[in-house]
Design an enzyme around this catalytic site. Structure first.
Site, mmCIF file in Angstrom:
data_model
loop_
_atom_site.group_PDB
_atom_site.id
_atom_site.type_symbol
_atom_site.label_atom_id
_atom_site.label_comp_id
_atom_site.label_asym_id
_atom_site.label_seq_id
_atom_site.Cartn_x
_atom_site.Cartn_y
_atom_site.Cartn_z
ATOM 1 N N SER A 298 -72.821 18.326 23.734
ATOM 2 C CA SER A 298 -71.389 18.368 24.320
ATOM 3 C C SER A 298 -70.710 19.602 23.771
ATOM 4 C CB SER A 298 -70.520 17.098 23.804
ATOM 5 O OG SER A 298 -69.152 17.262 23.566
ATOM 6 N N TYR B 152 -68.684 11.817 16.259
ATOM 7 C CA TYR B 152 -69.288 12.532 17.693
ATOM 8 C C TYR B 152 -69.721 14.053 17.406
ATOM 9 C CZ TYR B 152 -69.523 13.085 22.508
ATOM 10 O OH TYR B 152 -70.176 13.544 23.906
#
Length: 276
Positions: free
Chosen positions: A134, A147
């Site tokens: 990401s 995350y």
């Protein structure tokens, strides 16, 4: 003549994983699609002929069984797409340790376990790995510790494979998507829409708001990420190893310190006007 390959795709039942499975099947390749939810995988099995293998690769025996299922069905493994992932929020001072443990197990330990099981077979086939990280692995937002940390760890896990096994023919690369319209992102955008007063459940308005200042001004589609993954798995990327490719519509190319020259940003903190 199709260069048929056998590829494992985790998180294969929806979003980027599903799009990747479809792309590979269109190209004549064999796909073993793994994930925790059985029904989306079974649907793909019926629709496009993947081999559905519901499992949680965060468990060592499950990762081993996934590899064995692929070998039993096709006799080889040529590629692994590490796409399964979950998101949880929190700042260092207030994050839940249960959330931290769950995110790390899914986003980092699961990929490690699968790679441990698959690498001997990737060495035989001189295969390829693609990790779906990401932009959060490279840039951070507020209250995003579990995350972002997990995706940065996945990035280095995949680069370690590139360094350790590159001389023996295995390539390993990473894609870092920005906002992409997936089930997981839809849930986040639905919450954002409510918090920002954009209308309960209006994920479309939330995507527009969140991506308005990006160079391309829109979220990505799963197929756009899948195309990059497919290329990295292919012989066309034969000298690409250890790369980190941002597939984010230009998000990480943008200097946020220059936004004030082009936009009037009204703190709310979310209300943004794009009027110069």
């Amino acid at each position: 003549m199709v260069d048929e390959r056998v590829v494992l795709v985790t998180g294969g039942g929806s979003g980027i994983g599903e799009a990747t499975a479809r792309l590979l099947r269109e190209g004549g390749h064999f796909v073993v699609a793994a994930g925790r939810r059985s029904e989306p995988l079974r649907r793909l099995e019926r629709e496009i002929g993947v081999l559905a293998h519901p499992c949680d690769v965060g468990e060592p025996e499950a990762a081993d069984a996934l590899v064995e299922a692929a070998l039993a069905a096709y006799g080889r493994i040529d590629g692994v797409v590490l796409n399964a992932g979950i998101g949880r929020g929190g700042a260092v001072g207030d994050l839940s340790l249960d959330d931290w443990d769950e995110v790390m197990r899914t986003n980092v330990t699961g990929p490690l376990l699968l790679l441990r099981a698959a690498v001997p077979h990737l060495l035989e086939s001189r295969g390829a790995v693609v990790g779906v990280a990401s932009v959060s692995a490279l840039r951070n937002g507020t209250s995003n510790v579990p995350y972002a940390t997990s995706k940065a760890a996945l990035l280095q896990l995949c680069r370690s494979v590139a360094v350790d096994y590159g001389r023996r023919g295995v390539r390993s690369n990473v894609v870092c998507p920005g906002w992409v319209r997936t089930e997981m992102a839809d849930r986040r955008m639905t919450r954002f829409a409510a918090d920002a007063g954009l209308g309960e459940g209006d994920a479309g308005a939330a995507y527009e708001e969140a991506t308005r200042l990006l160079p391309q001004g829109r979220p990505g589609e799963p197929r756009e990420i899948a195309e990059t993954i497919g290329w990295l798995l292919s012989p066309a990327a034969s000298y690409v190893n250890g790369a980190v490719l941002t597939v984010d519509g230009g998000a990480t190319a943008l200097d946020p310190g220059t936004l004030g020259f082009d936009f009037h940003v009204t703190p709310r903190g979310h209300q943004i006007s794009d009027t110069p």
